[in-house]
Motif scaffolding. Structure first.
Motif, PDB file in Angstrom:
ATOM      1  N   PRO A  49       0.805  -1.240   0.000  1.00 31.11           N
ATOM      2  CA  PRO A  49       0.000   0.000   0.000  1.00 31.11           C
ATOM      3  C   PRO A  49       0.831   1.280   0.000  1.00 31.11           C
ATOM      4  O   PRO A  49       0.397   2.307  -0.530  1.00 31.11           O
ATOM      5  N   TRP A  82      -0.961   4.837   0.440  1.00 32.31           N
ATOM      6  CA  TRP A  82      -1.914   4.351   1.447  1.00 32.31           C
ATOM      7  C   TRP A  82      -1.086   3.926   2.649  1.00 32.31           C
ATOM      8  O   TRP A  82      -0.194   3.071   2.535  1.00 32.31           O
ATOM      9  N   GLN A  87      -4.181  -0.069   6.832  1.00 36.89           N
ATOM     10  CA  GLN A  87      -5.090  -1.088   6.318  1.00 36.89           C
ATOM     11  C   GLN A  87      -6.127  -1.370   7.389  1.00 36.89           C
ATOM     12  O   GLN A  87      -5.807  -1.856   8.474  1.00 36.89           O
ATOM     13  N   PHE A  90      -6.486  -4.432   0.045  1.00 36.09           N
ATOM     14  CA  PHE A  90      -5.977  -3.910  -1.215  1.00 36.09           C
ATOM     15  C   PHE A  90      -5.701  -5.053  -2.189  1.00 36.09           C
ATOM     16  O   PHE A  90      -5.241  -6.134  -1.801  1.00 36.09           O
ATOM     17  N   ALA A 110      -4.156  -0.344  -8.385  1.00 31.56           N
ATOM     18  CA  ALA A 110      -4.490  -0.815  -7.041  1.00 31.56           C
ATOM     19  C   ALA A 110      -5.942  -0.474  -6.729  1.00 31.56           C
ATOM     20  O   ALA A 110      -6.450   0.576  -7.138  1.00 31.56           O
ATOM     21  N   ASN A 138      -8.769  -0.276  -3.508  1.00 31.82           N
ATOM     22  CA  ASN A 138      -9.090  -0.296  -2.088  1.00 31.82           C
ATOM     23  C   ASN A 138     -10.486  -0.899  -1.933  1.00 31.82           C
ATOM     24  O   ASN A 138     -11.491  -0.282  -2.317  1.00 31.82           O
TER      25      ASN A 138
END
Length: 403
Positions: free
Chosen positions: A40, A45, A48, A54, A102, A104
């Motif tokens: 991430p 990011w 988590q 992710f 990516a 989320n």
């Protein structure tokens, strides 16, 4: 009303989603293993919230898939994706641009990163040691510490001459290389690793190769122990010694054949151009002889077996019918001569009408002399078929006295 709610929710989701474009530059060498961890932090990011939040999808820029030499796999153990592979010589001196998208999964936000990988030129190592480690998965070899421990075993103990240029040139999961998944999920899949160097093989490595040479014909042998077993186990590596092979310039023929190096050497040699033949020179296949051979011989054998079975069944049927005929039409009759009172035994057919009509008289006399007389032929004085008299009836009156 429901349609409006769906539209509002969709607009809200689009408002939250954002695309962040960043660029990352990396470098790899020809003939040397390249690994890269996608996590991430690469997309800015920092935390988590949920497990497996992710997801990543890398591909060659403007293409739907990765290059043939590069592989991507996601690790649920590390919650990250990994790129790994060995660049070929054809990519030397150029860039490989990768698109990584990516997602989320908590708020469906997407971000995008471009990775520019420069492939530096390097001569491939001629001497390679191939091995299979049973107690590790492919993702465990992404740890730089484990890679360094394996290199130290060769640089400090088994292959001191490779101290300057020893490198990992190949790594892949044993399952992806044709191996089987373990019966229990808790067991490791195994990983295949190749290390190479320009240095000549040390005498100790050559002795180890002679020690494990008889095992090359076996598919696996985790039970085998060698003289260097403890050296690998002390740093956490359990090797399958059936897969331990040394491939180099002066390697034996059976090792070259097993590793595919022999095919590479043959491909480097000049090959004469193949000249095709004309269509008239192509041999014609005769299908008539093949059909005759395929059907005629089994048909003859089948006919012989059917004939033998029919003969056996017919012979058995005639014998059985004759036995029934004789038992149903012939009866032994005992006659007695009236003059000599000698019993005479003869055969009479039950189907003969004279047996019951012409020469037979059934006479009923008094109870005291009740018997059947039967003419048994042309004997003088005639013969009588004598039925034995029944025994006299005896009874008691209840007092034990005969009546």
């Amino acid at each position: 009303m429901h349609l409006e709610l769906i539209i509002v929710a969709g607009l809200a989701a689009l408002g939250q989603a954002s695309v962040v474009d960043t660029s990352t530059k990396l470098e790899a060498n020809v003939g040397e293993l390249f690994t890269y961890k996608i996590e991430p932090q690469l997309f800015n990011w920092t935390h988590q919230v949920i497990s497996e939040q992710f997801r990543y999808r890398p591909s060659l820029k403007s293409y739907p898939d990765l290059p043939s030499w590069l592989r991507y796999m996601y690790s649920h153990e590390y919650h990250a994706g990994f790129l790994y592979g060995t660049p070929p010589k054809s990519n030397a001196g150029g860039y490989v641009h990768l698109d990584v998208v990516a997602l989320n999964r908590q708020n469906y936000e997407t971000r995008h990163v471009v990775i520019s990988l420069f492939v530096a030129h390097k001569f491939p190592t001629p001497n390679v040691v191939q091995m299979k480690i049973d107690n590790l998965n492919w993702v465990h070899f992404m740890d730089p510490g484990r890679v360094e421990n394996l290199r130290n075993i060769f640089r400090k103990d088994l292959w001191p001459g490779s101290k300057e240029d020893l490198s990992v040139i190949f790594m892949e999961s044993a399952v992806n290389m044709g191996g089987r998944l373990p019966l229990r999920p808790q067991q490791r899949e195994g990983v295949i690793v190749h290390v190479g160097s320009f240095a000549q093989f040390s005498p100790r490595l050559q002795e180890l190769q002679e020690e494990v040479r008889p095992l090359y014909k076996l598919p696996t042998c985790t039970y085998k122990r060698t003289s260097v077993q403890k050296i690998f186990e002390n740093v956490g590596f359990k090797l399958d010694w059936c897969a331990f092979k040394m491939v180099g310039v002066e390697s034996p023929t059976e090792i070259l054949y097993h590793s595919g190096k022999q095919n590479e050497e043959q491909q480097r040699q000049p090959i004469d151009r193949w000249m095709g033949i004309s269509r008239d020179d192509v041999p014609v296949r005769n299908y008539i002889d093949e059909f005759a051979f395929a059907f005629a011989i089994p048909g003859v054998i089948f006919a012989i077996l059917v004939g033998m079975l029919s003969a056996v069944l017919c012979f058995h049927h005639e014998k059985f019918s004759l036995h029934l005929d004789m038992s149903s039409t012939v009866q032994m009759v005992q006659c007695s001569d009236t003059k000599t009172a000698q019993p005479i035994t003869t055969l009479k057919s039950l189907k003969d009408p004279n047996f019951l009509l012409d020469n037979t008289s059934i006479r009923s006399q008094s109870p005291n002399n009740s018997f059947y007389q039967l003419d048994c032929g042309t004997s003088v004085g005639g013969s009588l078929y004598a039925r034995p008299k029944p025994p006299p009836y005896k009874g008691t009156n209840g007092l034990g006295v005969d009546i």
